[in-house]
Design an enzyme around this catalytic site. Structure first.
Site, PDB file in Angstrom:
ATOM      1  N   ASP A   1       0.959  -1.128  -0.069  1.00 16.85           N
ATOM      2  CA  ASP A   1      -0.121   0.110   0.026  1.00 16.85           C
ATOM      3  C   ASP A   1       1.031   1.564   0.019  1.00 16.85           C
ATOM      4  OD1 ASP A   1      -2.386   1.387   0.108  1.00 16.85           O
ATOM      5  OD2 ASP A   1      -2.241   1.750   2.288  1.00 16.85           O
ATOM      6  N   SER A   2       0.259   2.483  -0.294  1.00 19.80           N
ATOM      7  CA  SER A   2       1.083   3.647  -0.297  1.00 19.80           C
ATOM      8  C   SER A   2       1.394   3.943   1.199  1.00 19.80           C
ATOM      9  CB  SER A   2       0.336   4.659  -0.979  1.00 19.80           C
ATOM     10  OG  SER A   2      -0.964   4.838  -0.443  1.00 19.80           O
TER      11      SER A   2
ATOM     12  N   TYR B   1      -0.791   8.532  -3.104  1.00 23.41           N
ATOM     13  CA  TYR B   1      -0.896   8.464  -4.443  1.00 23.41           C
ATOM     14  C   TYR B   1      -2.252   8.963  -5.028  1.00 23.41           C
ATOM     15  CZ  TYR B   1       2.743   4.531  -4.010  1.00 23.41           C
ATOM     16  OH  TYR B   1       3.814   3.771  -3.930  1.00 23.41           O
ATOM     17  N   GLY B   2      -3.186   9.176  -4.461  1.00 27.33           N
ATOM     18  CA  GLY B   2      -4.464   9.518  -4.798  1.00 27.33           C
ATOM     19  C   GLY B   2      -4.595  10.692  -5.640  1.00 27.33           C
TER      20      GLY B   2
ATOM     21  N   ASN C   1      -5.876   1.215  -3.485  1.00 25.48           N
ATOM     22  CA  ASN C   1      -6.871   1.115  -4.539  1.00 25.48           C
ATOM     23  C   ASN C   1      -6.278   2.107  -5.545  1.00 25.48           C
ATOM     24  OD1 ASN C   1      -9.850   0.456  -3.814  1.00 25.48           O
ATOM     25  ND2 ASN C   1      -8.719   0.855  -2.150  1.00 25.48           N
ATOM     26  N   THR C   2      -5.682   2.961  -5.325  1.00 28.78           N
ATOM     27  CA  THR C   2      -5.036   3.975  -6.535  1.00 28.78           C
ATOM     28  C   THR C   2      -4.126   3.020  -7.065  1.00 28.78           C
ATOM     29  OG1 THR C   2      -5.410   5.818  -4.930  1.00 28.78           O
ATOM     30  CG2 THR C   2      -4.014   6.070  -6.799  1.00 28.78           C
TER      31      THR C   2
ATOM     32  N   THR D   1      -8.617   2.351   1.230  1.00 28.88           N
ATOM     33  CA  THR D   1      -8.536   1.450   2.258  1.00 28.88           C
ATOM     34  C   THR D   1      -8.914   2.214   3.728  1.00 28.88           C
ATOM     35  OG1 THR D   1      -6.197   2.208   2.119  1.00 28.88           O
ATOM     36  CG2 THR D   1      -6.628  -0.096   1.234  1.00 28.88           C
TER      37      THR D   1
END
Lengths: 298, 298
Positions: A31-32, A63-64, A95-96, A210
């Site tokens: 994840d980021s 990241y979004g 998710n991104t 998340t």
């Protein structure tokens, strides 16, 4: 925002291990930041004997709000690191990154890769009766239309809405807070207006980030203002992803895992391990111990 | 958060060009994103014949939630890039980088370096009668206590408050919005409670983040709930910094700048130039044309 074409996923998801692979139980989760720990939390009871390696790219988050090229570069370096650490299966909990970089990650990583978008859409397909699905997510995820594409590949209609204030509200700790309720009311009203304008009758809402499972209670309360539309079922893509991973792996046969006992977890962060430990505990729901700093070149 | 010691600035600020330097008018301005364009906007009317080079490290923003080591690494790479492009004077428009990395930048850059913390504190010193100063800023800036240290070096007492929701609210475009008013009411009430607990009588509020000048109107309206304390003067560190830069440089003598006419501006971003252009225009208050993508290794 980059206009790179994002390919729709192929269903059913191709995530099995290669024939003859002697699975040692090493699963990489990426994840980021700390949000992907909600996915790890959902994985633990389903794969109680696995060895989990988690990378949070905290030096380069979020990241979004970034471009496809930058997100892909960051995500690929993290995925390569997990494979170098021995991961035999990658879960892209971000998710991104799942929306914008899953093809790049699959090209770069010689192991099966599962992203949360595909599993979220598959779960929506399993539960929606009307076929009309609402998705809330970050700016970059929404602009990629990855959820809408994944929904379309399954015959669903997806309506997406960027909710950029929700992550900062969660990180501020304002969960059961009047400001958060007001922000959710505004975002959901705009989302339902989009659905009405498209003539849809949604019965499902996918939490496409998340961080959002931590707001599940306030989101379900905010949905009550729309109760006249019928019940809207909330899908947590962390849970959905954990179920898919468990189904894809040879777990529970008693022979594939090297050791019986409880799952082991190793954590890597690209920024302060102290902060990862303190913030992450809220997402994982248990203390985080073994965190190392890793430099992925940022 | 790293516990690295941040040294207090030395007043008066040492920002003159070396004796004998033949100043060609090249000024580098650095920020983690587009927020520093509020500093560039304030510089333009004061240095109408300068050549400005601006770097926004948009691929790695925000700095405000990251550790000292990471922020210093990022900021130094941007500062070196500006010097490589010919900058003879560096303005660190990012509050977080000024708070946590100004010493690292000065060590790495062979030109004078001015940060917004020092100038904001100097401006507070010039305007405060009680000597008690409120500061609102990002998490990292507040945790560094750079403003409190800079205030103390001038004999002022500074009370700092992290306001992590304000940047996302500005980026969402919710300027004159009820949610923003409510968030400001909460943050300011907490800040005044801190001041009361410390027995202070603040008469000055420093906007310690480059995004906050866009909220100056809503902030001044929110301060009215505290009017019984007497007038609170709002200090925009972008304006204060521009005045200091103009005072430090040999401008207006008619000989130092190579060409008469209007200022030139070149922009570099580490992420999407399209996004930099569209978001930045709101901060600069005029269209942004010449933007290039630059890879600083993130």
């Amino acid at each position: 925002m980059s206009q790179t074409k994002i390919s729709a996923p192929h269903f059913p998801l191709q995530t099995s291990l290669p024939n003859g692979h002697n699975f040692r139980g090493k699963i990489g989760v990426f994840d980021s930041g700390v949000g992907g720990l909600t996915v790890l939390k959902a994985l633990l009871p389903r794969l109680p004997e696995a060895d989990f390696i988690y990378v949070g790219d905290t030096a380069r988050l979020p990241y979004g709000s970034k471009s496809q090229a930058t997100i892909a570069r960051y995500a690929v370096s993290s995925a390569r690191f997990l494979v170098d650490q021995g991961a035999e299966f990658l879960v892209i909990a971000c998710n991104t990154a799942s929306a914008l970089a899953i093809d790049d990650i699959r090209d770069a990583a010689p192991v099966p890769v599962l992203g949360v978008i595909e599993t979220g859409a598959a779960e929506a397909h399993a539960t929606s009766a009307t076929g009309d699905v609402l998705v809330i997510a970050t700016d970059a995820t929404v602009q990629s239309h990855a959820y809408a594409n994944a929904c379309a590949a399954l015959g669903l209609r997806g309506i997406e809405k960027a909710c950029p204030l929700l992550v900062p509200l969660v990180e501020e700790g304002w969960i059961d807070h009047p400001v958060t309720s007001e922000v959710l009311d505004i975002y959901l009203a705009e989302l339902f207006a989009q659905a009405d304008a498209a003539g849809l009758r949604p019965d499902t809402l996918v939490l496409g980030c998340t961080h959002y499972p931590l707001l599940r209670g306030p989101i379900e309360r905010a949905l009550k203002a729309h109760a006249h539309r019928g019940q809207i079922r909330v899908i947590d893509s962390a849970e959905a992803t954990a179920r898919h991973v468990a189904a894809a792996l040879p777990v529970g046969t008693g022979t594939e895992f090297p050791a019986a006992g409880r799952a082991t977890m190793r954590f890597y962060a690209t920024d302060s391990v102290t902060k990862f430990r303190s913030l992450g505990t809220r997402f994982l729901g248990q203390p985080i111990e073994d965190v190392s700093l890793v430099d992925l070149g940022g």
